[in-house]
Design a protein around this motif. Structure first.
Motif, PDB file in Angstrom:
ATOM      1  N   TYR A  21       0.837  -1.191   0.000  1.00 53.49           N
ATOM      2  CA  TYR A  21       0.000   0.000   0.000  1.00 53.49           C
ATOM      3  C   TYR A  21       0.873   1.242   0.000  1.00 53.49           C
ATOM      4  O   TYR A  21       1.763   1.385   0.835  1.00 53.49           O
ATOM      5  CB  TYR A  21      -0.898  -0.023   1.248  1.00 53.49           C
ATOM      6  N   LYS A  22       0.639   2.091  -0.978  1.00 54.96           N
ATOM      7  CA  LYS A  22       1.357   3.369  -1.103  1.00 54.96           C
ATOM      8  C   LYS A  22       2.866   3.183  -1.059  1.00 54.96           C
ATOM      9  O   LYS A  22       3.602   3.892  -0.358  1.00 54.96           O
ATOM     10  CB  LYS A  22       0.884   4.351  -0.034  1.00 54.96           C
ATOM     11  N   TRP A  26       3.032  -3.570   4.374  1.00 53.60           N
ATOM     12  CA  TRP A  26       2.509  -3.405   5.727  1.00 53.60           C
ATOM     13  C   TRP A  26       2.127  -4.770   6.279  1.00 53.60           C
ATOM     14  O   TRP A  26       1.471  -5.563   5.597  1.00 53.60           O
ATOM     15  CB  TRP A  26       1.279  -2.491   5.720  1.00 53.60           C
ATOM     16  N   GLU A  45       6.206  -2.174   9.048  1.00 51.88           N
ATOM     17  CA  GLU A  45       6.382  -1.828   7.641  1.00 51.88           C
ATOM     18  C   GLU A  45       7.718  -2.357   7.137  1.00 51.88           C
ATOM     19  O   GLU A  45       8.640  -2.616   7.914  1.00 51.88           O
ATOM     20  CB  GLU A  45       6.290  -0.321   7.426  1.00 51.88           C
ATOM     21  N   ASP A  79      -8.683   2.030  -2.486  1.00 54.45           N
ATOM     22  CA  ASP A  79      -7.537   2.852  -2.071  1.00 54.45           C
ATOM     23  C   ASP A  79      -7.470   3.056  -0.561  1.00 54.45           C
ATOM     24  O   ASP A  79      -6.950   4.076  -0.088  1.00 54.45           O
ATOM     25  CB  ASP A  79      -7.548   4.209  -2.784  1.00 54.45           C
ATOM     26  N   ARG A  80      -7.973   2.093   0.197  1.00 49.56           N
ATOM     27  CA  ARG A  80      -7.834   2.123   1.647  1.00 49.56           C
ATOM     28  C   ARG A  80      -7.491   0.716   2.130  1.00 49.56           C
ATOM     29  O   ARG A  80      -7.851  -0.284   1.498  1.00 49.56           O
ATOM     30  CB  ARG A  80      -9.121   2.600   2.327  1.00 49.56           C
ATOM     31  N   SER A 101      -8.119   2.347   6.956  1.00 51.52           N
ATOM     32  CA  SER A 101      -7.004   3.279   7.097  1.00 51.52           C
ATOM     33  C   SER A 101      -6.639   3.877   5.750  1.00 51.52           C
ATOM     34  O   SER A 101      -6.692   3.190   4.716  1.00 51.52           O
ATOM     35  CB  SER A 101      -5.778   2.558   7.677  1.00 51.52           C
ATOM     36  N   GLU A 102      -6.247   5.138   5.765  1.00 46.47           N
ATOM     37  CA  GLU A 102      -5.776   5.811   4.559  1.00 46.47           C
ATOM     38  C   GLU A 102      -4.271   6.044   4.584  1.00 46.47           C
ATOM     39  O   GLU A 102      -3.725   6.613   3.648  1.00 46.47           O
ATOM     40  CB  GLU A 102      -6.520   7.145   4.376  1.00 46.47           C
ATOM     41  N   ASP A 103      -3.604   5.594   5.640  1.00 46.59           N
ATOM     42  CA  ASP A 103      -2.148   5.716   5.703  1.00 46.59           C
ATOM     43  C   ASP A 103      -1.445   4.421   6.108  1.00 46.59           C
ATOM     44  O   ASP A 103      -0.223   4.374   6.176  1.00 46.59           O
ATOM     45  CB  ASP A 103      -1.737   6.846   6.654  1.00 46.59           C
ATOM     46  N   GLY A 104      -2.209   3.361   6.364  1.00 48.66           N
ATOM     47  CA  GLY A 104      -1.639   2.075   6.748  1.00 48.66           C
ATOM     48  C   GLY A 104      -1.420   1.901   8.233  1.00 48.66           C
ATOM     49  O   GLY A 104      -1.206   0.776   8.693  1.00 48.66           O
ATOM     50  N   THR A 106      -3.027   4.416  10.903  1.00 50.39           N
ATOM     51  CA  THR A 106      -4.129   4.966  11.691  1.00 50.39           C
ATOM     52  C   THR A 106      -5.449   4.426  11.178  1.00 50.39           C
ATOM     53  O   THR A 106      -5.772   4.612   9.996  1.00 50.39           O
ATOM     54  CB  THR A 106      -4.141   6.503  11.618  1.00 50.39           C
TER      55      THR A 106
END
Length: 298
Positions: A21-22, A26, A45, A79-80, A101-104, A106
Motif C-alpha cells: 500500500y502506497k 505493511w 512496515e 484505495d484504503r 485506514s488511509e495511511d496504513g 491509523t
C-alpha cells in the motif's frame, strides 16, 4: 525472515496479514499480552518483505474490544486498507470487527462493530481468524468458529456487497454448515486461519490444521464458488520444522500475500518452545498446473 514484537518483554508475534500500500509493505499481527493480559494488534512496515520495523498499534477503543483484539486479516480496497479482526477474551461471544485506514497505520473503526458473528445450530456463535477476498460482486469473509460444544474448530463464510460499508447490516452468512472441518489425522480437532487467494478463476484457502503446537501445520483447499471446498493434499503443504529448527513446535496461521509482480508468499507463525515465544516468517509459493508448492530457499 524472522520477525517478533518484544512489547511484552519476550519475542511474540502471531497471525500475520500483509498488504502492499502506497509504495510500502505493511504487516498486521497479533502481539502478545501486556501486563494487563490484553492482546493487541501491531503494525510493521518493510521495503523488501524481509526486514520489518514496528511502526504502531491498532488502539483498543470500542466497548466490544475491551478485553483485547487480535488475528487481523487485511486487504486493500477502494484505495484504503481494510482490517478485519476479532475481539478476544469473550470466547463464544468473540466476533469479527472492521476498520479502515488511509495511511496504513491509523485506523477508523466501523461504528457497528462487531460486524459479524455466525448463526445456526451447527456452531457456537463465535467468529475468529478473519480473512476476506473479492469474488464476483461480493466480498467474502472467512472465519473460524466451533461446534456447539466448543471442541471442534471449523470454517464458515459470509458475504457483503463489494461497495458496502462492511457494517453489521451488510453481511449475510452463506453457509448452513461448516464449509471445511477437520477430517485428516494431522488436522486434529481444528481448522482455522483461512488465508485466501484467487488464481485463474479458482479460490484457494491456505488453512491451519490442528490446535497450536500439537503441532499446527498448513494445508490447502480449492473452490469454484467459495462455499464448497476440496482439499488439494492429504499431507501438510507446509509442515512444522525438524527437531531443533526454529519452527519445530509449529508452522501455523497462514496468510497468502500476492505481490504486484505476481509472486506469492505464504506468511506464517512458528516457534520451537511450545508457545513461550512466537516468530513470523514467510515462504515463497510456486505454482504448477494451478497447484501450489513451497519454493525451497537455496
Amino acid at each position: 525472515m524472522r520477525f517478533a514484537d518484544t512489547t511484552a518483554g519476550v519475542p511474540y508475534a502471531k497471525d500475520p496479514a500483509v498488504v502492499r500500500y502506497k509504495g510500502k509493505y505493511w504487516m498486521y499481527y497479533s502481539r502478545g499480552p501486556f501486563i494487563d493480559g490484553r492482546w493487541g494488534i501491531g503494525v510493521a512496515e518493510s521495503s523488501d518483505l524481509e526486514h520489518w520495523t514496528k511502526v504502531g498499534e491498532v488502539p483498543i477503543e470500542q466497548e466490544c474490544e475491551a478485553k483485547g483484539i487480535c488475528a487481523p486479516g487485511a486487504i486493500v480496497l477502494h484505495d484504503r486498507v481494510h482490517l478485519f479482526y476479532q475481539t478476544y477474551g469473550n470466547f463464544p461471544k468473540d466476533a469479527i470487527c472492521h476498520a479502515v485506514s488511509e495511511d496504513g497505520v491509523t485506523f477508523a473503526k466501523n461504528e457497528t462493530n462487531p460486524v459479524f458473528a455466525p448463526t445456526g445450530e451447527w456452531n457456537n456463535g463465535r467468529a475468529i481468524d478473519a480473512d476476506v477476498i473479492v469474488h464476483e460482486d461480493c466480498l467474502l469473509l472467512y472465519f473460524a468458529t466451533r461446534d456447539p460444544k466448543g471442541e471442534i474448530q471449523m470454517q464458515g463464510v459470509a458475504a457483503a456487497p463489494l461497495h458496502s460499508e462492511y457494517g453489521q447490516a451488510d453481511w449475510t452468512q452463506i453457509c448452513s454448515e461448516s464449509i471445511l472441518k477437520p477430517e485428516l489425522d494431522w488436522e486434529g480437532k481444528c481448522i482455522e486461519a483461512a488465508g485466501m487467494h484467487k488464481r485463474n478463476g479458482q479460490l484457494y484457502m491456505f488453512y491451519a490444521g490442528a490446535y497450536n503446537n500439537e503441532p499446527q501445520q498448513i494445508g490447502c483447499a480449492v473452490s469454484r464458488d467459495g462455499v464448497h471446498w476440496e482439499r488439494l493434499f492429504t499431507e501438510p503443504l507446509l509442515p512444522c520444522g525438524e527437531p531443533g529448527s526454529w519452527n519445530s513446535s509449529e508452522s501455523g496461521h497462514p496468510f497468502l500475500f500476492a505481490d504486484d509482480d505476481g509472486r506469492t508468499y505464504l506468511f506464517y507463525q512458528g516457534n520451537n518452545d511450545h508457545g513461550k515465544t512466537w516468530y513470523l516468517s514467510k515462504a515463497e509459493i510456486g505454482w504448477k498446473d494451478d497447484l501450489p508448492y513451497v519454493i525451497e530457499e537455496k
